[in-house]
Enzyme design. Structure first.
Site, PDB file in Angstrom:
ATOM      1  N   LYS A 175       0.863  -1.173   0.000  1.00  0.00           N
ATOM      2  CA  LYS A 175       0.000   0.000   0.000  1.00  0.00           C
ATOM      3  C   LYS A 175       0.899   1.223   0.000  1.00  0.00           C
ATOM      4  O   LYS A 175       2.022   1.207   0.492  1.00  0.00           O
ATOM      5  CB  LYS A 175      -0.948   0.012   1.196  1.00  0.00           C
ATOM      6  CG  LYS A 175      -0.329   0.173   2.560  1.00  0.00           C
ATOM      7  CD  LYS A 175      -0.001   1.576   3.018  1.00  0.00           C
ATOM      8  CE  LYS A 175      -1.205   2.481   2.937  1.00  0.00           C
ATOM      9  NZ  LYS A 175      -0.810   3.889   3.369  1.00  0.00           N
ATOM     10  N   THR A 186       3.725   6.355   4.698  1.00  0.00           N
ATOM     11  CA  THR A 186       2.584   5.548   4.718  1.00  0.00           C
ATOM     12  C   THR A 186       2.591   4.539   3.593  1.00  0.00           C
ATOM     13  O   THR A 186       1.610   4.292   2.985  1.00  0.00           O
ATOM     14  CB  THR A 186       1.428   6.477   4.551  1.00  0.00           C
ATOM     15  OG1 THR A 186       1.895   7.759   4.282  1.00  0.00           O
ATOM     16  CG2 THR A 186       0.435   6.481   5.567  1.00  0.00           C
ATOM     17  N   GLU A 265      -0.614   9.828  -5.410  1.00  0.00           N
ATOM     18  CA  GLU A 265      -1.779  10.704  -5.231  1.00  0.00           C
ATOM     19  C   GLU A 265      -1.893  11.704  -6.380  1.00  0.00           C
ATOM     20  O   GLU A 265      -0.962  12.458  -6.662  1.00  0.00           O
ATOM     21  CB  GLU A 265      -1.671  11.433  -3.897  1.00  0.00           C
ATOM     22  CG  GLU A 265      -1.893  10.503  -2.716  1.00  0.00           C
ATOM     23  CD  GLU A 265      -1.678  11.156  -1.381  1.00  0.00           C
ATOM     24  OE1 GLU A 265      -2.125  10.574  -0.372  1.00  0.00           O
ATOM     25  OE2 GLU A 265      -1.053  12.235  -1.314  1.00  0.00           O
ATOM     26  N   THR A 391      -9.064  17.479   7.328  1.00  0.00           N
ATOM     27  CA  THR A 391     -10.215  18.344   7.570  1.00  0.00           C
ATOM     28  C   THR A 391     -11.356  18.071   6.598  1.00  0.00           C
ATOM     29  O   THR A 391     -12.435  18.596   6.758  1.00  0.00           O
ATOM     30  CB  THR A 391      -9.817  19.829   7.479  1.00  0.00           C
ATOM     31  OG1 THR A 391      -9.196  20.059   6.220  1.00  0.00           O
ATOM     32  CG2 THR A 391      -8.864  20.190   8.602  1.00  0.00           C
TER      33      THR A 391
END
Length: 391
Positions: A175, A186, A265, A391
């Site tokens: 991952k 991560t 990403e 957020t």
């Protein structure tokens, strides 16, 4: 990017079973707690982040690794990194391992852990412990549920496999999508094999494999607090030729590394940089990875701009030795620089860059060593994902 392969029928090697569940760690309600269990004790090798703010899972795994005892299980939570959480985080990490160990009737030192998600948040231990109690009820040989449960901002699960001449298998899963610039060893990468491999030989080979695969990946230049890679070998398929096994293991890890880069990403293109003519393998990898992490080059790839000057810039600051009089650069197989600018059809090369993978070949002109690294383009979506992450 093109769609992911169909892993729905992929199973773990013999003697390994996995489980995944939604324990309520992720606000999305998606699967977030998982484990892989071996019927037999496993020889293993491990690499953890070199970050000086490493998470509790990395610290404990490293301590167990030094002990050298065999493993029986891996437990993963996705959603909370449990990093920068002090002694409470360390105790929670130990309790997570102990909870699964108790249900499996093995020692807690036979269970390693991995956590991924938001830094600075404590694990919701009531959910983790409850989940650990019920995870073994879901054990099966399917690989996809585990691969999906360890994801965070990934858009798709990452799996790879290889079969050896004696029938032994290697199945790897990983991952990682952001905060990817491994320095390990991560990002998670785990490989499971039923080949019988002597632990000393496995551990001697693993650092080099990691260097050429996961340490050759970069998405954004940020090394996670939780990066780790591990391989577990339970020997259920019997003796295996070591050279064949190590070659296959590196192939699986390389496949996973490329999948991580391609799923960066906001990525729309995989960036591959192949360096030859280097003074050493380490310098070749340094030059290739510096190109892949360059925001300027990544932006050019996103815009399909064959701006080879950004490659020259990147290799020049990488620390690798370069002979400018012998330096060569090609984009998508088209030579664009050879000790000076070359004439080429910029529009045609730009058109060839509008594809899933953009490849730069660079000859440093000083030696015979080579290396390869992988990254992705830099898009506005990357900024949007990370601007809104908590957020």
């Amino acid at each position: 990017m093109t769609g992911a392969p169909d892993f729905s029928r992929l199973t773990f090697p013999q003697g390994f079973r996995a489980a995944a569940m939604a324990a309520g760690i992720k606000p999305s309600g998606k699967p977030d707690l998982s484990c892989v269990v071996s019927d037999h004790g496993c020889a293993w090798a491990f690499a953890g982040t070199r970050s000086t703010t490493a998470a509790a899972c990395v610290t404990r795994n490293r301590e167990l690794y030094a002990g050298g005892a065999p493993l029986r299980a891996l437990m993963v939570n996705a959603g909370v990194a449990n990093a920068a959480t002090g002694q409470k985080g360390a105790r929670d990490n130990l309790d997570m391992a102990d909870a699964l160990a108790s249900v499996l009737a093995v020692g807690e030192q036979e269970v390693i852990t991995a956590s991924t998600g938001i830094i600075g948040h404590l694990l919701p231990m009531d959910r983790v412990l409850s989940g650990a109690e019920h995870l073994p009820e879901e054990l099966g040989d399917a690989a996809l549920p585990f691969a999906a449960a360890i994801m965070t901002t990934d858009t798709r699960p990452k799996l790879a496999q290889a079969t050896l001449s004696n029938g032994a298998r290697i199945v790897g899963t990983a991952k990682g999508s952001g905060m990817i610039h491994p320095d390990m060893a991560t990002m998670f990468a785990f490989a499971f094999t039923d080949a019988a491999v002597e632990q000393t030989a496995l551990r001697e080979a693993f650092p080099g494999i990691v260097a050429r695969t996961f340490n050759a990946v970069t998405v954004d230049g940020d090394t996670s607090t939780n990066d780790m890679a591990a391989v577990l070998a339970n020997g259920a398929a019997g003796e295996t030729d070591l050279s064949e096994f190590l070659e296959a293991l590196e192939g699986v890890m390389r496949d996973l590394a490329r999948q991580i880069a391609a799923d960066g990403e906001g990525a729309s293109r995989l960036l591959t940089v192949r360096v030859t003519g280097a003074a050493s393998e380490a310098e070749a990898l340094a030059a290739a990875r510096t190109c892949c992490v360059s925001p300027l080059l990544k932006s050019a790839v996103h815009g399909a701009d064959p701006n080879w000057g950004r490659v020259i810039m990147a290799v020049g600051r990488s620390g690798a030795q370069v002979d400018v009089e012998k330096l060569k650069v090609s984009v998508q197989g088209v030579p664009v620089f050879a000790a000076g600018p070359l004439n080429y059809d910029a529009a045609a090369v730009s058109g060839s860059m509008k594809t899933d993978e953009v490849i730069f070949d660079v000859d440093l002109g000083v030696g015979t060593a080579q290396g390869e690294a992988w990254g992705c383009d830099l898009s506005a979506e990357y900024v949007s994902i990370n601007a809104d992450y908590t957020t």
